[in-house]
Every structure is written in C-alpha cells, then in structure tokens.
Design an enzyme around this catalytic site. Sequence first.
Site, mmCIF file in Angstrom:
data_model
loop_
_atom_site.group_PDB
_atom_site.id
_atom_site.type_symbol
_atom_site.label_atom_id
_atom_site.label_comp_id
_atom_site.label_asym_id
_atom_site.label_seq_id
_atom_site.Cartn_x
_atom_site.Cartn_y
_atom_site.Cartn_z
ATOM 1 N N LYS A 286 0.858 -1.202 0.000
ATOM 2 C CA LYS A 286 0.000 0.000 0.000
ATOM 3 C C LYS A 286 0.890 1.247 0.000
ATOM 4 C CE LYS A 286 -2.741 3.386 1.763
ATOM 5 N NZ LYS A 286 -2.317 4.726 2.197
ATOM 6 N N ASP B 196 -4.859 5.096 -15.876
ATOM 7 C CA ASP B 196 -5.902 4.302 -15.226
ATOM 8 C C ASP B 196 -5.348 3.684 -13.922
ATOM 9 O OD1 ASP B 196 -7.665 2.285 -14.476
ATOM 10 O OD2 ASP B 196 -8.054 1.623 -16.526
#
Length: 423
Positions: free
Chosen positions: A262, A278
């Site tokens: 993360k 994207d």
Amino acid sequence: MKEINSKISGFYKLSVEERQKIIAEKADLNEDELNLLKNFGYFKSEQLDTMIENVIGSYQLPFGIACNFKINGKDFLIPMVIEEPSVVAAASNAARIARKQGGFQSNKVKAIMISQIQITNLKNIGDVEKEIIANKQKIIELANEKDPLLIKLGGGVIDIETRKFNTNYGDMLIVHLLVDVLDAMGANVVNTMAEAVSPYLEELTKGKIFLRIVSNLATHRLAKSKAIFDKELLGGEEVVDGILNAYEFARVDPYRAATHNKGIMNGIIALTLATGNDTRAIESGAHAYASLKGQYSPLTKYSKDDSGNLVGEIELPLALGIIGGMTKIHPMARLAIKILNIENTEELCQVTAALGLAQNVAALRALASEGIQKGHMGLHSRNIAKLAGTPDHLVEKVAKILVQDKKIRIDYAKEVLEKLTKN
Ligand code: MEV
C-alpha cells in the site's frame, strides 16, 4: 435522516445543470453547496459531460511535486496527486538519500500488453492448441490489420501464447495476443485486436469464444528499479537493520505485505493519477503480480551492500501511457507530463517504479525508527487546527502546540485557540 428516492429515469439525458438541480433538491443542498457543484475548475461542464455519465460537477485533489529524483542519470520533478499528508515529503526525502549513491537505476520496459481470448466448448484442447500455433502468422496478420498506424510506428502483435485450463464448464483454451502498444496504455488497442481475430479463431477451433479483453496482469511489461540508500543518511546501521527486518516481515506475512505494498502504491498511484492514467489497472496488475507465486508478497526487496548501505529493488507490471485515455485530454495530466520532462512511456514507467521504491524506503525507514505518526502529525495537526476554526495566521502556532502537547484533537485545538486569542 430523510429518505431519498434514487430512481431517476433518463438522468443521463439531462444537461449538467438540470442534473445539479435534481440532486440539489433530492439531497437538500444549500446554496453554498450548489455553488460548489457549479465550480468546474479548469474544465468546461461540456468537457466533463463527455468523460463519464451523469456528471454533476468536478472534484479536485492536491497536486504536489516530489523533488530530488535522479533516475538513470537524469533529474526528474515528479508530479503527485494524492490526499494523504507526508507522502510527497517522504518520497522526496528517500530520493535525496538515494542521490548520494547515484540515484535510481531503472530498466528498459517494452510496452507489451496481453489480450486474452477465451475459447470454450472444445472437443480436443490439445489439437486445437496445435492448430492455433500452426496458424500463428495468420492470427498475427489479422490482428495487425486493425491498427496500420501502430504497425507503421513499429508496434503491433509480436507473438501469441496459449494457456490450457480444465474448468467446471469443461476445457478452456486461452489465447494471449502479445501486443507492442508503444506509447499507449494499450487496453483499447488490444481489445480491438482480440475482437477482430475471434471470428477466425472460432472457425479454426470450432469452439465458442466468450471473453476478448486485455489482461491487467501485464507480465510482459515489467518495470524494475534499483537504488542504494546511504546508511548514514538513513539514520545508521540500526535503521538499515530495521528496514531489512520490515522487509522480512512482509515477505513472510501477507497481512504485512498488503500494507507494505500500500505504501508503494501511495507513490505509484499518485503519479498514475497525475498523468491521467488508469489507476485501477495499475492497482489490479500490481496486486495480482504480488500474488503470482502463490502467496501475496512485497513488490520490493532489500539487502545490504559491503559498506552496510541499503540496496532496494522494485519490480511490478506498469501499463502506463502518454497517449490515449485521459493523458492528452486532462489539462493537469498534460501539465504533469510536461513537468516530468519525459520522452516516452518507457521513461514514465522507469520514473514510476523509482517513485514506488522511494516511497517504500521512506515508509519503512520511518516505521523502523521514529514511527509513522510523527511525520503525519505535522500536517494532520494543521488540518485539525483549521477544522477548529483557527484563522490562517494562527494555524501554525496552534498546530505546534497540539503536537507539543501530543493532543491532536479538535476540542483541544479550540481550547488552545481560545487561550491564544484571549491574551
Ligand atoms: C500509509 O499510507 C502507508 C504505510 O502504512 C506503508 C507501510 O506501512 O509500509 C506507512
């Protein structure tokens, strides 16, 4: 709480202004809130309306710059779009540390995307596979006919892979078109090609084709970066050992690996977003790659060199582009690419991988030494001070007291503010 009826027929056919009015009524928005919706920033409402459906406004995030990056001998200023405090500062700091030993070395990345074609209803999967391999050139030609410009520029299908699965619905043969998409992210290009070759593949295999779609697990488009982080600048031997222990923790425990990755994605997604790429494609590709060996694992690895410096490496699929999608349409994305001063998509991938590595080192360094909260608290305390109604000229002062007293709460900020303004 009042109940809202969410059934609105033909909402998409309305103008942006008409939609705003309906939502304002339904959600009881006051004038200030409606005005917020009417502020489209640097966009025209018509532009937004052609990007997605049911548009009622635009949404802004901070746009920051990570400094100090040297990648393959060239300096970069890296635009980052992110809402989380400390991330940009942390990346800049790790890049400063890497600079002492020459900065980041990022590998060449060929822009090869995978397009998957799912062939079902097969009588003899082995024979069908042989048939496909025997007609490989014909399949490649059919796919390439769909994009003459890409071929002219040197891209196009370079090869085909087949994969066999035995499923609850019988045997499935999956054909991968491997397409060099050059400077594009590539999803549109490869989806078109997969659809174009499918009638021929159905005829050839006598099977039934269902899905024809890009794979976001872009294993032929792997970005790698490496750097040496100076031991002294990191904070000494103990910090290096702390980082190596943190890495080992992530290597053996998926619960930790998820958070470890993360932190990497904090950097990678901030740049992906800044350049109009994207973010979901990058996220899904990264996490799938992290799981490819059977256990969810860290995307970075660490060791020590002979002088005790930390050696960090990162590897992940990065399907980024500088043409297509939002990259050329979004004014801030265009600006981000200009600030980045990159030549092509390959360079964007090299920078992005380096940023991910820097972000991870910065997080592990903080975690292995003073902890993450100290860094976070500076900005957080300023936000709390503002939320408590502190006027701009007193924000720094109030925030400092909150950190000093280790009470970063709105009620305490109000108390401090009251004392300051009384005197
Ligand atoms: C927070 O956004 C990211 C970290 O949790 C990453 C990590 O734990 O390695 C600090």
